[in-house]
Design a protein around this motif. Structure first.
Motif: not given
Length: 464
Positions: A144-146, A175-176, A181-182, A261-262
């Motif tokens: 799950t996303p953090f 962010v990330g 993220a990329c 997107a960390t």
């Protein structure tokens, strides 16, 4: 009355859980599976599949611009985000339907709703008054996303919500610096948003080959993505016209949307695992042995929830190995070595094996490198360059790593992965006749290791 309602109860309807459920049922087991969101898991519903569809969509902006160099006249173009999302949603619904039908065809009883573990053999279903008893329980709840806790963190969205935005934001702060993220930086930039990528580390894509990381970062910047390294977000203030993002440096950036997107963490919160005696790791991951068995003999876990190698094909292999071990009496370990993977950044990455840095730490190596403008950019007038690297053990001559950056890298690395997995040597690559004119021929034509003579560079496909 039977002691158990099922031989296997699977919690989580993603790729790993579904594969395990189907294979166990095909082996004659009584199997049930529960999913609280949608069948298909992260990959199908809000991960690999919809992401790749959006990658394709975002690349058309560059293709339209390139067409003029090849003699085509392309009229005025425009992009409609709702149309893309509607088409994406229709495809995801189709795939989810296939997952559910395949489970039913295999004889698996399908539940929709949250399931939790009560004890080593008992599962509670939110939609049922009575608990279910199972001889074996398989946890396959994924990740799950953090989002860290900081002032205004509630205003950020994650990779879950980005697929369902009603409109394409004009500007985004991402962010990330990892692959999620990329990848979204490339997608949103290609679709027309102004993108700023903020990452606290010194370079994006930590864990990949350093030269690959630098190459991708340079190309992303050339395509218009602003990359800020060595920085983090201190606060987000949301107003009527978007978000004010305060960086740790004190600088403020304005954006319509802030995408965090960390990274993703194992999805184990509230499942009741620890109370049932299952040992969890520092990040909440389910600790398992080589056969995916937890500290409770009747409970197993596969996929991202174990935090071993968070890739869909790996979860599928783990699910299959579990079913083979438990329901066919054939102890099988999932192989996590030399797994090829692709990152759909723009330009994309294909990689298998060791990075140059990892290989140097293990012994003496040779590095073969080619950097060049591929044919598809020459007439288009673009300066984008491809990068290919072979990492070779100096003594055994075995190819320890292959790294590709550029168009088709994901497709190429699948086949290169076969050679690396088989233990191919540099001389095996050299003996293979090149396919001309292709970018992939560089993999078998690099003759001189990086060192005294400079690395070979070309601007187009070599003459025959």
């Amino acid at each position: 009355m039977a002691e158990f309602d099922f031989d296997l109860f699977v919690i989580g309807g993603g790729s790993g859980g579904v594969r395990a459920a189907r294979m166990a049922a095909e082996a004659g087991a009584r199997v049930a599976i529960a999913e609280e969101f949608r069948y298909g898991g992260t990959c199908v519903i809000r991960g690999c599949v919809p992401k790749k569809l959006l990658v394709y969509a975002s690349q058309f902006s560059e293709s339209f611009a390139d067409a003029a160099g090849f003699g085509w006249s392309v009229g005025e173009t425009s992009f409609d985000w709702p149309s893309l999302i509607a088409a994406k949603d229709a495809e995801i619904a189709r795939l989810e339907g296939i997952y559910v039908r395949n489970l039913g065809s295999a004889g698996v009883e399908v539940f929709r709703g949250r399931a939790t573990v009560a004890d080593p053999h008992t599962v509670h279903l939110a939609t049922h008054a009575h608990p279910v008893r199972a001889r074996h329980i398989l946890v396959a709840t994924g990740g799950t996303p953090f989002v860290p806790d900081f002032p205004g963190s509630e205003h950020a969205i994650t990779s879950n919500e980005v697929f369902d935005l009603p409109d394409l934001p004009a500007s985004v702060v991402i962010v990330g610096g990892g692959y999620i993220a990329c990848e979204f930086a490339g997608i949103l930039n290609g679709l027309g948003a102004a993108v700023t990528l903020a990452y606290r580390g010194p370079q994006i894509l930590r864990g990949f080959d350093d030269e690959v990381r630098a190459h991708v970062a340079d190309e992303m910047r050339a395509k218009g993505v602003e990359i800020l390294t060595g920085t983090d977000v201190a606060a987000i203030d949301k107003g009527a016209d978007g978000c004010a993002v305060t960086l740790a440096s004190g600088e403020t950036r304005r954006a319509g949307t802030v995408l965090y997107a960390t990274g993703r963490i194992p999805n184990t919160a509230g499942l009741g695992l620890e109370a049932a005696g299952v040992r969890l790791g520092r990040r909440g991951e389910v600790a398992v042995d080589a056969f995916s068995q937890t500290s409770v003999p009747s409970i197993y876990a596969v996929g991202d929830v174990t935090d071993r190698l968070a890739l869909t094909p790996v979860a599928i292999r783990e699910g299959a190995a579990f079913a083979e071990t438990v329901f066919r009496g054939n102890p099988t370990r999932a192989d996590h070595a030399l797994v090829p993977t692709a990152v759909f950044t723009q330009p994309e990455i294909g990689t298998v094996g060791l990075s140059e840095e990892q290989a140097r730490a293990e012994g003496e190596i040779e590095v073969y490198r080619a950097a060049f403008r591929p044919m598809n950019t020459i007439l288009a007038g673009r300066d984008e360059r491809m990068l290919m690297k072979l990492i070779v053990a100096a003594d055994s001559r075995r190819v320890l790593g292959v790294h590709i950056v550029g168009h088709g890298a994901g497709e190429m690395i699948q086949l290169a992965g076969v050679a690396v997995k088989m233990g191919a040597t540099k001389e095996d690559f050299d003996r293979t006749v090149a396919v001309h004119p292709t970018a992939a021929e560089e993999l078998v034509t690099m003759k001189t290791p990086v060192g005294a003579p400079p690395a070979r560079t070309r601007t187009a496909a070599p003459a025959p």
